[in-house]
Write an enzyme that holds these catalytic residues in place. Structure first.
Site, mmCIF file in Angstrom:
data_model
loop_
_atom_site.group_PDB
_atom_site.id
_atom_site.type_symbol
_atom_site.label_atom_id
_atom_site.label_comp_id
_atom_site.label_asym_id
_atom_site.label_seq_id
_atom_site.Cartn_x
_atom_site.Cartn_y
_atom_site.Cartn_z
ATOM 1 N N HIS A 1 -45.738 -46.977 -2.932
ATOM 2 C CA HIS A 1 -44.958 -45.905 -2.287
ATOM 3 C C HIS A 1 -43.460 -46.132 -2.515
ATOM 4 C CE1 HIS A 1 -48.196 -43.865 -0.130
ATOM 5 N NE2 HIS A 1 -48.761 -45.052 -0.078
ATOM 6 N N CYS B 1 -49.744 -42.951 -5.101
ATOM 7 C CA CYS B 1 -50.922 -43.541 -4.476
ATOM 8 C C CYS B 1 -52.150 -42.630 -4.627
ATOM 9 C CB CYS B 1 -50.611 -43.891 -3.026
ATOM 10 S SG CYS B 1 -51.651 -45.230 -2.427
ATOM 11 N N GLU C 1 -41.088 -44.152 -2.268
ATOM 12 C CA GLU C 1 -40.236 -43.417 -1.313
ATOM 13 C C GLU C 1 -39.758 -44.302 -0.172
ATOM 14 O OE1 GLU C 1 -43.480 -43.092 -1.683
ATOM 15 O OE2 GLU C 1 -44.532 -42.462 0.133
HETATM 16 N N1 GLN Z 1 -56.706 -43.083 0.251
HETATM 17 C C1 GLN Z 1 -56.260 -43.927 -0.794
HETATM 18 C C2 GLN Z 1 -56.605 -45.382 -0.558
HETATM 19 O O1 GLN Z 1 -56.867 -45.786 0.534
HETATM 20 C C3 GLN Z 1 -54.781 -43.764 -1.039
HETATM 21 C C4 GLN Z 1 -53.936 -44.195 0.114
HETATM 22 C C5 GLN Z 1 -52.535 -43.672 0.021
HETATM 23 O O2 GLN Z 1 -52.283 -42.673 -0.640
HETATM 24 N N2 GLN Z 1 -51.628 -44.307 0.702
HETATM 25 O O3 GLN Z 1 -56.597 -46.159 -1.490
#
Ligand code: GLN
Length: 542
Positions: A514, A380, A516
């Site tokens: 994600h 992400c 994980e």
């Molecule tokens: N801050 C980034 C966004 O809002 C990534 C978010 C995250 O890593 N879950 O897109």
């Protein structure tokens, strides 16, 4: 109708109620029963989505896009049952629903009160879908006696009464501290906690006593006597070398058998714990070790990356190695050279994150991994950092950045205001309500045939969970591709890049989702399995 098991806690918080609940769920499942786990959180936030990881640990995201308590992650890891929106509720949401109902006039002019209106709403939540499983396990957050938890305790007391003792079981988790100077285990806090619970009308059936040392029979008898339970129902939960040993240890002490007995079930099939034994054996007897640097921001609170550390451990289980995680605060690279911290590691992972602080350090970590051919996994925000690094250092786009922090000259990461979910358009408003502007939950990704990820997943269509506002700006992709950083996973409408990789690097993958969140000890996630395999290879090179 399911039988209901309520798990409450006393004495202090953080005793591992979530793990105990998840382990009990896994044990019942291993006996062939269908289970579901739920969490009732007494705090007033509507959901934990807007809470800082420093405060609350990780926010766990479900397939249907709910931002929930991290205990749901334990439930999924231990039982493999995907949780949903309907498995986590907070006082905030309960009150919100009661007040909305009041505003709609649905209480027909009556005075709206905690009992019965709030408690009814809680009971309705607990019982929703209860007929689909054999056992519904409901964990109450916080400890008995907390002011905000009272309506929940009252609601489960009522349920105990209404459904009858044959259909409900109350498990209470307490602490039996060891007092060094006296050389003794103390049972008094447990007695007081149970007294408090009985004071609000709940007599526990089974006690799980957390303790650093095994509790001798004499102390267990004493607890049983004062707490009005049978001595067989006093189970010890001692600290373990791996959490995945918990189902086995609890079973040895008869936790599942005693719970079943409270329902009058004495002829259940014994649980098949073979798979858990295999996991524990792998964790305790690895054939080697790899060192993974996790470069992020919330390093003081390990719970902020709970699913991530578990997924890395699962990757280790799959490769029969111990994964040693070095939690590095990315800000240190802004002062010192990244190389001095990263030279000895076998893999570098930049996890999800938010905001400006520490981003330069994360970018430095990506650069190190890319240039030195060290396996790199960006999740992400980690993908965002990799894109910014490649845009700046490879494509020479001076001033490349994310619109999450300021107005970069080259917005390689930007806010998408519209995207598709199935055949529905979903929208996001800049500056909108923080609780509702993210792309949340499961979305499909189509993998490019022949790519590294297609080989890792061994298929071309996957579904993974998201939690973010910003996306890789497709306008810059040709420039990045010219320099060997390519998209290998797209949203089905081909508008959102979901995975990027450098095919010329031993292992360099960034994902927008994600992974994980979907890894399990009994079924490690393919990306973590492959990342750790690459780290094992790397460890043999040096
Ligand atoms: N801050 C980034 C966004 O809002 C990534 C978010 C995250 O890593 N879950 O897109």
């Amino acid at each position: 109708m399911a039988r209901l098991i309520f798990i409450t806690g006393g004495v202090v918080s953080s005793l591992g109620k979530g793990l105990a609940s998840a382990s009990l769920g896994a044990l019942l499942q291993a006996r062939g029963y269908k289970v579901r786990l739920r969490k009732l959180d007494p705090y007033l936030n509507v959901d934990p989505g807007t809470m800082s990881p420093f405060q609350h640990g990780e926010v766990y995201v479900t397939d249907d896009g709910a931002e929930t308590d991290l205990d749901l992650g334990h439930y999924e890891r231990f039982t493999g049952v995907p949780s949903s929106k309907s498995d986590n509720i907070t006082s905030g949401r309960i009150y919100q629903q009661v007040i909305e109902k009041e505003r709609r006039g649905e209480y027909l002019g009556r005075t709206v009160q905690v009992i019965p209106h709030v408690t009814d709403m809680i009971k309705e939540f607990v019982l929703t879908g209860a007929d689909e499983v054999d056992f519904l396990l409901c964990e109450i957050g916080g400890t008995v006696g907390d002011i905000e938890g009272l309506p929940f305790f009252e609601a489960i007391r009522q349920l105990g009464n209404e459904l009858g003792r044959a259909n409900t079981c109350f498990v209470h988790l307490t602490l039996v501290p060891y007092i060094e100077t006296a050389g003794e285990l103390k049972t008094k806090p447990t007695q007081h906690s149970v007294k408090e619970l009985r004071g609000i009308g709940i007599q526990p059936d089974v006690l799980v006593c957390r303790s650093r040392h095994p509790i001798p029979a004499e102390e267990r008898r004493k607890i049983a006597l004062f707490c009005n339970v049978s001595a067989d129902c006093v189970i010890t939960g001692i600290d373990l070398s791996t959490i995945y040993e918990a189902p086995i240890r609890f079973h040895e002490q008869g936790l599942d058998a005693q719970v079943l007995k409270t329902f009058g079930i004495t002829d259940a099939q014994p649980p098949d714990l073979e798979r858990w034994h295999r996991v524990v054996d792998r964790v305790n007897h690895p054939e080697g070790e790899v060192k993974i640097a996790v470069v992020g921001k919330y390093m003081q609170v390990k719970d902020s990356y709970k699913s991530l550390s578990e997924a890395l451990t699962h990757g280790g289980i799959a490769n029969n190695v111990r994964v040693v995680m070095e939690w590095l605060d990315s800000e240190v690279f802004e002062r010192d050279d990244a190389a001095s911290f990263l030279e000895s590691v076998d893999g570098i992972l930049v996890p999800g994150g938010f905001g400006e602080r520490g981003t330069q350090g994360k970018i430095a970590a990506v650069k190190f991994a890319r240039e030195r051919d060290v396996p790199f996994f960006g999740i992400c925000y980690g993908l965002h950092m990799a894109v910014i690094e490649a845009a700046t250092d490879l494509a020479g786009l001076e001033g490349a950045g994310t619109t999450e922090i300021g107005r970069p000259r080259h917005p390689v990461i930007a806010l998408m205001t519209e995207w598709m979910r199935g055949n529905q358009v979903e929208t996001r408003v800049e500056g909108g309500d923080l609780g509702g502007t993210m792309r949340l939950g499961a979305y499909p990704t189509i993998l490019t045939p022949g790519s590294h990820v297609a080989e890792i997943y061994d298929c071309t269509a996957i579904s993974e969970r998201h939690r973010h506002r910003y996306e890789v700006n497709a306008g810059y992709l040709p420039r990045l591709a010219e320099h060997g950083f390519v998209v290998s996973g797209w949203s089905p409408d081909k508008r959102l890049p979901e995975i990027m990789e450098i095919p010329d690097h031993p292992w360099f993958i960034g994902v927008q989702f994600h992974p994980e969140l979907k890894s399990r000890p009994l079924d490690p996630h393919p990306l973590f399995k492959s990342f750790i395999a690459a780290a094992v290879h790397q460890s043999r090179l040096v």
